[in-house]
Design a protein around this motif. Sequence first.
Motif, short mmCIF file in Angstrom:
data_model
loop_
_atom_site.label_atom_id
_atom_site.label_comp_id
_atom_site.label_asym_id
_atom_site.label_seq_id
_atom_site.Cartn_x
_atom_site.Cartn_y
_atom_site.Cartn_z
N GLU A 1 0.83 -1.21 0.00
CA GLU A 1 0.00 0.00 0.00
C GLU A 1 0.86 1.26 0.00
N GLU B 1 -11.25 -6.67 4.55
CA GLU B 1 -11.71 -6.83 3.17
C GLU B 1 -10.54 -6.77 2.19
N LYS B 2 -9.62 -5.82 2.41
CA LYS B 2 -8.44 -5.70 1.54
C LYS B 2 -7.54 -6.93 1.67
N LYS C 1 -9.14 -9.89 -0.14
CA LYS C 1 -9.04 -9.72 -1.59
C LYS C 1 -7.64 -10.05 -2.09
N GLU C 2 -6.64 -9.65 -1.32
CA GLU C 2 -5.25 -9.85 -1.73
C GLU C 2 -4.79 -11.29 -1.55
#
Length: 376
Positions: free
Chosen positions: A57, A286-287, A290-291
């Motif tokens: 990020e 959530e991130k 997803k990753e």
Amino acid sequence: MKIAAPLAVGALVLTGCGNDSGSADGTYKIAFQGPLSGENVQLGVNMENGIKLAIDEANASGDYEFKLEYFAADDMGLPDKATSAAQAALSEEVLAVVGPAFSGPADTAAEYYADEGVPAVSSSATRADLTTKGYGSFLRAVPNDSAQGAGMAKYLASEGAKSVVVVDDKTDYGVGLADVAIAELKKAGVKAQRQSTPQKTPDYSAAAKRVANTKADAMIYAGYYEDAGPFAKKLDEAGFDGIKMSGDGTNDAQFIKLAGGSADGWKLTCPCTDPNEEDATKAFAEKYEKEFKRAPGTYSAESYDVTKMIISEMAELDEINSDTLLKALKKTKYKGLTKEFSFDDKGEFRNQTVYMYEVNGKKIEYEGSIDDLTKG
């Protein structure tokens, strides 16, 4: 107070030497030391993924005039592998380390990092004495076993337990947690007795029978999920029907996989929140999913926070090196997703909140802080 959001920075001086320098293009390495192979690998992967997400990020944000690289220093969660893992990280001239993850390896490796002045910030090593040994660059970003053992005792006393048997796995972590649990149970007026069963015991039948024969109201297992799983099965076979409890070393979905139905009803403490349940960490969860195609686990969010804290402090330095970073981290008040991070003069984490979980079927369910659960 610093906050989790990245901050834009002006020109930075990117000079130094040894572990104090980035590459010619202003790239700095952040390492993770922990179990990335071996029997307790999943706890390491939980943390590694949180660290990787924070680094990715930061690199993608465009907010920093430096780049970051991740370096994996695998110690298998074993003290005798910790020296080579630390030396590998230092040979890569890492700026900082998240970890070591487990208490035994932390006790071994912290001296090496201290000799080079490299910050080692552990999001999970909980043995109480780690901050008393003078390791000048070791910071603990998690409540220690004194808090966790006290929380266990407080909860069991509130549930009316009159007698508790505490079983350690003879590891640095297990012995340390059991020592504190025994002391805190006695303070709470609960009769406590101690048993020990070595990690990697081939058959837990005899150990389970010893526990069942105590007729105790509750049992605390101070060890890791790899052994808690088969132990749980044997406890059921032996007919032990008291409260069954363990700590953060068992608080992982792999425990349920290994124990099957025998995991049901186990109480699991952790100085970590559930990122899937707390409002502040749901976006992170959530991130993460997803990753990595899986939900975050024990210490995923805390390791993410520690990495973001390191990056935030880097962004405010006029000259980035391990020495200036360590000084900044020692004075930080960083508001992460999971908690506020700050340290006392020994590198001990100031926030000592411990949380309770319970296995319900095939899921570990978050119940909240032990302080809240024992009110009234």
